[in-house]
Write a protein that holds these residues in place. Sequence first.
Motif, PDB file in Angstrom:
ATOM      1  N   ASN A   1       0.704  -0.765   0.097  1.00  0.00           N
ATOM      2  CA  ASN A   1       0.153   0.223  -0.350  1.00  0.00           C
ATOM      3  C   ASN A   1       0.985   1.584  -0.246  1.00  0.00           C
ATOM      4  O   ASN A   1       2.453   1.708   0.126  1.00  0.00           O
ATOM      5  N   SER A   2       0.620   2.614  -0.703  1.00  0.00           N
ATOM      6  CA  SER A   2       1.152   3.796  -0.763  1.00  0.00           C
ATOM      7  C   SER A   2       0.008   4.740   0.002  1.00  0.00           C
ATOM      8  O   SER A   2      -1.707   4.781  -0.888  1.00  0.00           O
ATOM      9  N   SER A   3       0.382   5.548   0.399  1.00  0.00           N
ATOM     10  CA  SER A   3      -1.001   6.768   0.785  1.00  0.00           C
ATOM     11  C   SER A   3      -0.354   7.514  -0.726  1.00  0.00           C
ATOM     12  O   SER A   3       0.550   7.924  -1.270  1.00  0.00           O
ATOM     13  N   PRO A   4      -1.297   8.625  -0.252  1.00  0.00           N
ATOM     14  CA  PRO A   4      -1.218   9.437  -1.279  1.00  0.00           C
ATOM     15  C   PRO A   4      -0.075  10.831  -1.044  1.00  0.00           C
ATOM     16  O   PRO A   4       0.323  10.740   0.005  1.00  0.00           O
ATOM     17  N   ILE A   5       0.753  11.246  -2.171  1.00  0.00           N
ATOM     18  CA  ILE A   5       1.749  11.993  -2.189  1.00  0.00           C
ATOM     19  C   ILE A   5       1.802  13.624  -2.741  1.00  0.00           C
ATOM     20  O   ILE A   5       1.226  13.228  -4.023  1.00  0.00           O
ATOM     21  N   GLU A   6       2.037  14.447  -2.204  1.00  0.00           N
ATOM     22  CA  GLU A   6       1.579  15.608  -2.645  1.00  0.00           C
ATOM     23  C   GLU A   6       3.478  16.072  -4.138  1.00  0.00           C
ATOM     24  O   GLU A   6       4.704  15.807  -3.483  1.00  0.00           O
ATOM     25  N   HIS A   7       3.179  16.544  -5.240  1.00  0.00           N
ATOM     26  CA  HIS A   7       4.349  17.189  -6.029  1.00  0.00           C
ATOM     27  C   HIS A   7       5.350  17.932  -5.522  1.00  0.00           C
ATOM     28  O   HIS A   7       6.079  17.989  -5.062  1.00  0.00           O
TER      29      HIS A   7
END
Lengths: 333, 164, 448
Positions: free
Chosen positions: C188-194
């Motif tokens: 799993n991975s969580s969302p990441i912001e640019h």
Amino acid sequence: MAKLRGTGMAAVNYPTGMNLGGDPSQALVHATTSGSFVVTLSATDLGQGLRTVIGQIAAETLGVAYDQVVVDTADTDTGPHDMGTFASRATHRVGNAVIAAAVEARKALLDVAAEEFEASVDEIELDGHGNLMVRGVPARSMPVAEVASMAQFKYGRTIAGRGSFMKPRSEVDPETGAMDPDSTEAHACTVAEVEVDTETGEVTVLSIRSAYEVGRQVNPALVQGQITGGAWMGMSHALYETTAPYYPAPDHSPRDFSEYLMPGPLELPEIDCVVLEMPSSNGPYGVKGIGEMTANSPIPAIVNAIYHATGVRIDSLPVTPEKILRGLDARRP
Amino acid sequence: MASTIVTFELGGREVEVLVRPMTTLQSVLRNQLGQTATKDGCRQGGCGSCTVLVDGEPMASCLLPIEDVAGRRVTTLESLTPAEGLHPVQQAFVDEYAFQCGYCTPGMVMLSKALLDHDPAPNDEAIGQALAGNLCRCTGYRPIVDAIRHASGAMSGHDTEPVR
Amino acid sequence: MTAPLEVVGRSVERSDAVGHVTGRTRFAADRAFPGMLHLKMVRSPLHHARVRGIDLSEAERVPGFVRALTAADVPHNRYTILSLIGVEPEEEFVLAEDRVRFKGEAIVAIVAETEEAAMEAVAKVRLDLDELPAVFDVEEALKPGAPIVTHWGNNTFMYEGHPCRRVRLGDVEAAFARADHIVEGVYNSSPIEHAPLETTGCIAVPEGGRFTVYTNTQALYFSLDNTSIILQVPGNRLHFIGGTVGGGFGGKVDVIVEPIATLAAMKTGRPVRFVYSRSEEMQVSSTRSAWRIYLKDGVTADGRIIARKVTSYADSGAYSRQTPYALTKHAANAAGPYAIPNVSIDAYCVYTNRQPTSAMRGFGVTMASFALEVQMDRIAETVGLDPWSIRFLNAYRNGDMKPHRKLADDATLIETMQAAAALVGHELTAEQQAMTSAPRAGGDPGGR
């Protein structure tokens, strides 16, 4: 409670260019009266240094010094079409387009020189330092600037070239997934070393050492920059970053940099790399794309190193101290 | 609320601006004086891209009400840049490829200048502490730390070769 | 190209270096124009809601208010960025119509004389919203009875009639049956912001019947062509200028500020600036998708991977933007740089009520690499090999058929791992040292 060290590795490949193709890039090259060359594009430099490497590729192909080339981008009234800068495509696509344009412009330049020297165009060569000459006859030499000026004022000609590159669009077979999804593949292998504090769950990344195979480096300092910056971003993705700290719950999403975690200059690991050059068959001078992939292998290398150090296998990113402490607790008899 | 006139020193000359209360120094520099080297990354003091020097101290201009700089000396990147050539800190950033997109660079250069004014030979720990409020999303910081060490050498008259 | 290279291969100084260190490089929002107006957006405070009404009366009384734009003002309000390369259906709304699908979705654009006036007017727009149930997990979104995010009745992007991008090579189930070990993992991975230092933004300027748009887009023609479609104006009335981007990482491939800013410039006849705040960049702009990746591998006792089954879910958020493309790219790469004769991949682009996701550095592959390379260590442990040996044993070679049926012709994984081993002082076996990526004797798949 202890500080445990571990080492982990990961090996990856990464495709160059827009998945499935159909993504043109175009370039125009022309000489000014002073003998410098203008490369006109509508491609975008994101900071990776596209303008610089395209200038290098143009200079190489034209046979002139780098400082004789100006790269003018990105204006849709002047620059020919370009699909955009993403998918590790720009140096590959735009580079190929610029080579095609520069070859045509170079030929126009040689034609004028041949006429002026009353020689065959096959006999004319550029010395890479701003001079055109009849091969083997140094006395019959003239600066590019002079030939360029002459082309315009004596012969009334343009010295210009057009270039385009497009990988043809590949369709996907919806049943089998058969497709042609890349132009070439670059490779990386990363070894990370970490120290895990079993009291706090905090991870210190001690080193990120990698080998990269990128086809050919147009500008080694810029390749190094991608590798160093990507190693940091990979470490940041692995251990710090998310907009949903309680994923999948959407609560407590960060609003600014004080709430969005990233490592700073005090958390830097030692970063080392070696770069192999095994030219691709279809990139400009054998280039493969390096821009995106540099954050990829550090992530699993770090996660594998944490397992090696602690015996805790974390399968969800980011690997927070909380996840490590829960993992350590679960291992206690 | 009525506007007021605020006077301060900018790059060695006195400037006078008519501002509404609580206008920030960043806004005055960028929107009234056209000094856009000072960047606008968050307006929350969180990124450091708007760093300028006030009486020689690095400050986030996005959080600084213009009234607070009345009568003080403001140095921006425009005023740091010599008429010809580059300041040694700027040259070190060029030589070390200490930027990619360049958006954090003005703030980084101003911060580095202030650091070296206070501590001409900072170690990596001191550099890291000084940089803690200035973010870079591209370089991974290592080239910036190298540039500061390089500039330190250049400004003290030795070790002018790039660190790289 | 056998002649020695003169310029290629040299670390020349960056052509933009002096501009960057002196601050003379002009970024999109460093420009100012006489009479420039400021655009700010009224956004949904709810993750999912029906829009019953919009009351602009108080906002219109704010000194400096110039005008408001709603969905009715946008000529072609429903669009999809990738329609340029034939992706359907059109699904995202420049400004919300009857429903908002994520917290932060744009509903009303306010144009005012100053940023402060625009912000004050935004705060005074009254929204009448009916909250709807929302879904935030990719697998919850696929269950019967889940709230439906899209307008077509299910929560997946459809690939030529399939709810996922499929890749099939060989017979995975038969190979599982004869494998000595089955190794499974869920990643799993969580969302990441640019998180670019320069936020997304543009300035649209009316100029003699045309509109010049200064933008920090990563793709000028994506932006221009989509603006042309959305505003229903010929592309030759649009002039886009960019090329200097304060950090992109994929986030500035979205076309999100130019169409509405240009529309505002058309409606007011004045330059309009629309630049995201940092909180908009964090909470509204696209992120890297969250991923959930199930891996199941069939492995022989000596460590050869003979079958790999991948089921991946990318959380696209409320709109898909570039994410359908990511799943195809993911599917092309989800077996990793290894020679595996039986592969089955199902890659789902799933809609939820999260902020939309889009391209980010390593698009579709970064989280595949994470899952695969942790999985490789799991396999190594299962069969009693070290992490290097399991990778050398399974590394792909030139001439091997990849799961998507293209023959590898530029594989250098083995050479890259050899170089890394030398760099870190890891001792390889004589056999590993002697390996190359040259085609296997007998070609593919005889050598496996």
